[in-house]
Scaffold this motif. Structure first.
Motif, PDB file in Angstrom:
ATOM      1  N   GLU A 130      42.577  49.437  36.322  1.00  0.00           N
ATOM      2  CA  GLU A 130      42.121  48.072  36.090  1.00  0.00           C
ATOM      3  C   GLU A 130      42.956  47.075  36.889  1.00  0.00           C
ATOM      4  O   GLU A 130      42.471  46.007  37.264  1.00  0.00           O
ATOM      5  N   ALA A 131      44.213  47.433  37.165  1.00  0.00           N
ATOM      6  CA  ALA A 131      45.076  46.541  37.945  1.00  0.00           C
ATOM      7  C   ALA A 131      44.515  46.335  39.346  1.00  0.00           C
ATOM      8  O   ALA A 131      44.671  45.247  39.925  1.00  0.00           O
ATOM      9  N   LEU A 132      43.860  47.353  39.918  1.00  0.00           N
ATOM     10  CA  LEU A 132      43.269  47.210  41.242  1.00  0.00           C
ATOM     11  C   LEU A 132      42.012  46.351  41.198  1.00  0.00           C
ATOM     12  O   LEU A 132      41.703  45.639  42.152  1.00  0.00           O
ATOM     13  N   VAL A 133      41.294  46.401  40.090  1.00  0.00           N
ATOM     14  CA  VAL A 133      40.090  45.573  39.947  1.00  0.00           C
ATOM     15  C   VAL A 133      40.469  44.115  39.701  1.00  0.00           C
ATOM     16  O   VAL A 133      39.818  43.197  40.200  1.00  0.00           O
ATOM     17  N   LYS A 134      41.555  43.890  38.966  1.00  0.00           N
ATOM     18  CA  LYS A 134      41.954  42.530  38.628  1.00  0.00           C
ATOM     19  C   LYS A 134      42.517  41.753  39.812  1.00  0.00           C
ATOM     20  O   LYS A 134      42.798  40.562  39.689  1.00  0.00           O
ATOM     21  N   VAL A 135      42.706  42.434  40.948  1.00  0.00           N
ATOM     22  CA  VAL A 135      43.054  41.694  42.164  1.00  0.00           C
ATOM     23  C   VAL A 135      41.922  40.725  42.509  1.00  0.00           C
ATOM     24  O   VAL A 135      42.159  39.633  43.014  1.00  0.00           O
ATOM     25  N   PHE A 136      40.692  41.130  42.218  1.00  0.00           N
ATOM     26  CA  PHE A 136      39.520  40.275  42.387  1.00  0.00           C
ATOM     27  C   PHE A 136      39.333  39.433  41.118  1.00  0.00           C
ATOM     28  O   PHE A 136      39.883  39.761  40.062  1.00  0.00           O
ATOM     29  N   PRO A 137      38.542  38.353  41.196  1.00  0.00           N
ATOM     30  CA  PRO A 137      38.107  37.708  39.950  1.00  0.00           C
ATOM     31  C   PRO A 137      37.368  38.723  39.076  1.00  0.00           C
ATOM     32  O   PRO A 137      36.658  39.588  39.600  1.00  0.00           O
ATOM     33  N   LEU A 138      37.530  38.622  37.784  1.00  0.00           N
ATOM     34  CA  LEU A 138      36.915  39.590  36.879  1.00  0.00           C
ATOM     35  C   LEU A 138      35.394  39.578  37.018  1.00  0.00           C
ATOM     36  O   LEU A 138      34.799  38.548  37.358  1.00  0.00           O
ATOM     37  N   PRO A 139      34.741  40.718  36.761  1.00  0.00           N
ATOM     38  CA  PRO A 139      33.267  40.718  36.777  1.00  0.00           C
ATOM     39  C   PRO A 139      32.724  39.848  35.656  1.00  0.00           C
ATOM     40  O   PRO A 139      33.324  39.748  34.582  1.00  0.00           O
ATOM     41  N   ARG A 140      31.595  39.214  35.912  1.00  0.00           N
ATOM     42  CA  ARG A 140      30.971  38.378  34.894  1.00  0.00           C
ATOM     43  C   ARG A 140      30.578  39.227  33.684  1.00  0.00           C
ATOM     44  O   ARG A 140      30.279  40.410  33.815  1.00  0.00           O
ATOM     45  N   TYR A 141      30.574  38.579  32.520  1.00  0.00           N
ATOM     46  CA  TYR A 141      30.203  39.274  31.294  1.00  0.00           C
ATOM     47  C   TYR A 141      28.789  39.835  31.433  1.00  0.00           C
ATOM     48  O   TYR A 141      27.876  39.166  31.894  1.00  0.00           O
ATOM     49  N   GLY A 142      28.616  41.091  31.041  1.00  0.00           N
ATOM     50  CA  GLY A 142      27.307  41.734  31.105  1.00  0.00           C
ATOM     51  C   GLY A 142      27.034  42.453  32.413  1.00  0.00           C
ATOM     52  O   GLY A 142      25.998  43.110  32.534  1.00  0.00           O
ATOM     53  N   THR A 143      27.936  42.325  33.395  1.00  0.00           N
ATOM     54  CA  THR A 143      27.745  43.054  34.652  1.00  0.00           C
ATOM     55  C   THR A 143      28.599  44.328  34.632  1.00  0.00           C
ATOM     56  O   THR A 143      29.207  44.665  33.617  1.00  0.00           O
ATOM     57  N   ILE A 144      28.672  45.015  35.737  1.00  0.00           N
ATOM     58  CA  ILE A 144      29.279  46.349  35.791  1.00  0.00           C
ATOM     59  C   ILE A 144      30.766  46.254  36.097  1.00  0.00           C
ATOM     60  O   ILE A 144      31.182  45.565  37.029  1.00  0.00           O
ATOM     61  N   ASP A 145      31.558  46.954  35.294  1.00  0.00           N
ATOM     62  CA  ASP A 145      32.998  47.095  35.537  1.00  0.00           C
ATOM     63  C   ASP A 145      33.201  48.285  36.474  1.00  0.00           C
ATOM     64  O   ASP A 145      32.870  49.427  36.125  1.00  0.00           O
ATOM     65  N   PRO A 146      33.748  48.069  37.682  1.00  0.00           N
ATOM     66  CA  PRO A 146      33.873  49.164  38.639  1.00  0.00           C
ATOM     67  C   PRO A 146      35.084  50.072  38.421  1.00  0.00           C
ATOM     68  O   PRO A 146      35.288  51.004  39.202  1.00  0.00           O
TER      69      PRO A 146
END
Length: 361
Positions: free
Chosen positions: A73-89
């Motif tokens: 998740e630390a690598l994903v949080k480098v980006f703005p978080l995904p919008r609620y209801g969309t896909i967590d990569p």
């Protein structure tokens, strides 16, 4: 104090009752209810609004993944978080990032050294710190590096081969074309997966966009089939149906996605070719390791030669830790995320009393 002021519009009260509105992760609802019940009895009631009553863009986001995937998740949080209801990569990053890293390094010896470094870092770090997260990311990367080392028959370059280690797949030092095909094939799988996630993300809110993405994904598959048939990897009988399918799908793609669709399709094919960097970096890494080993015999003194070889291996190991990490992240952030990721989520920040140390209690 600012947090308290922000909470004021979410409350209302009368002489005999009050209402407090807020967000809580769904998995925390049971804990919230039990604490309120133990403190206030039946005087406080928790009511959950249905999702249809929410404006999904306003809902804060909490990434929720299995323990094995959570460090990524630390690598994903480098980006703005995904919008609620969309896909967590995060689950996809947790699988493909170590795999790409392992293929680029691909050495049993380097993987073992990396595993030891990860264990030491894990032991010296505290839970829920960046060092602990880094240590838990290093572990899978080391594992995939060792697995790839067995596939390529490498241990500190060609030392493994001299000791009788044989590749289970191919020797990437010599078989560059198979390695290139492997890298581009992984790229095709990764990109098509991203396009599939994009279709799944758009299908509820914009069926037309989902259909356009589906046609684009189909055309990518047809292009791959046509190319494989042209170079005789697949039977030549695949070539004509693939070309006919492309001619039929092309106008449909323009109708659904507009005149820029062909440019985006070419960009997607370029994204797949970008995965050739896996082969390039992998071959460069093994070449440097082989050069380091040759230094032992190239210098008159054995001791000096061994010292130079160790120094060169150290430099190569440092490069192997930095460059594959950067390029594996780029393949995710630029090529993969661009197919489905919807940034703009608001991070969930629980309200609470703050201790002098700056942590909520």
């Amino acid at each position: 104090r600012l947090r308290e002021l922000e909470a004021v519009p979410l409350t209302c009260f009368t002489p005999h009752a009050f209402v407090l509105e807020g967000w809580a992760p769904s998995r925390s609802r049971g804990i919230l209810e039990s604490r309120l019940r133990s403190t206030f009895g039946d005087a406080v009631v928790v009511a959950e609004l249905s999702r249809e009553d929410w404006a999904s863009e306003e809902a804060p986001v909490v990434l929720s993944n299995p323990r094995l995937f959570r460090p990524f998740e630390a690598l994903v949080k480098v980006f703005p978080l995904p919008r609620y209801g969309t896909i967590d990569p995060t689950p996809f990053v947790a699988v493909f990032f170590p795999a790409f890293f392992g293929l680029m390094v691909g050495d049993i010896g380097y993987g073992a050294v990396l595993a030891i470094a990860g264990l030491v870092l894990h032991r010296l770090s505290r839970p829920e710190t960046m060092l602990r997260t880094a240590a838990e990311i290093i572990g899978p990367c080391a594992l995939f590096t060792i697995i790839a080392g067995f596939l390529f028959g490498e241990a500190f370059g060609d030392v493994g081969k001299r000791l009788g280690l044989h590749p289970l797949a191919f020797d990437r030092h010599e078989a560059m074309i198979p390695f290139l095909l492997l890298a581009v094939s992984l790229g095709a799988v990764h990109i098509l997966l991203g396009m599939g996630l994009g279709i799944a993300s758009a299908i509820r809110h914009n069926p037309r966009e989902a259909m356009g993405r589906g046609v684009a994904a189909l055309m990518v598959v047809l292009v791959i089939f046509a190319l494989l048939a042209a170079v005789k990897v697949l039977p030549k009988s695949f070539f004509t149906p693939a070309v006919i399918g492309l001619l039929v799908a092309f106008p449909l793609l323009i109708v659904l996605e507009g005149i820029v669709a062909p440019i985006e399709l070419l960009s997607t094919l370029g994204n797949i070719l970008s995965y050739a960097r896996i082969m390039a970096l992998g071959v460069a890494s093994v070449m440097l390791a082989v050069v380091a080993n040759k230094m032992v015999g190239a210098i008159g003194s054995l001791v000096v030669g061994v010292m130079f070889a160790l120094l060169f291996h150290f430099v190569n190991f440092a490069i192997a830790m930095f460059s594959p990490t950067v390029h594996a992240l780029r393949l995710h952030y630029v090529e993969f995320f661009g197919k489905f990721y919807s940034p703009g989520g608001v991070r969930y920040q629980p309200f609470g009393h703050w201790s002098p140390a700056g942590r909520p209690i």
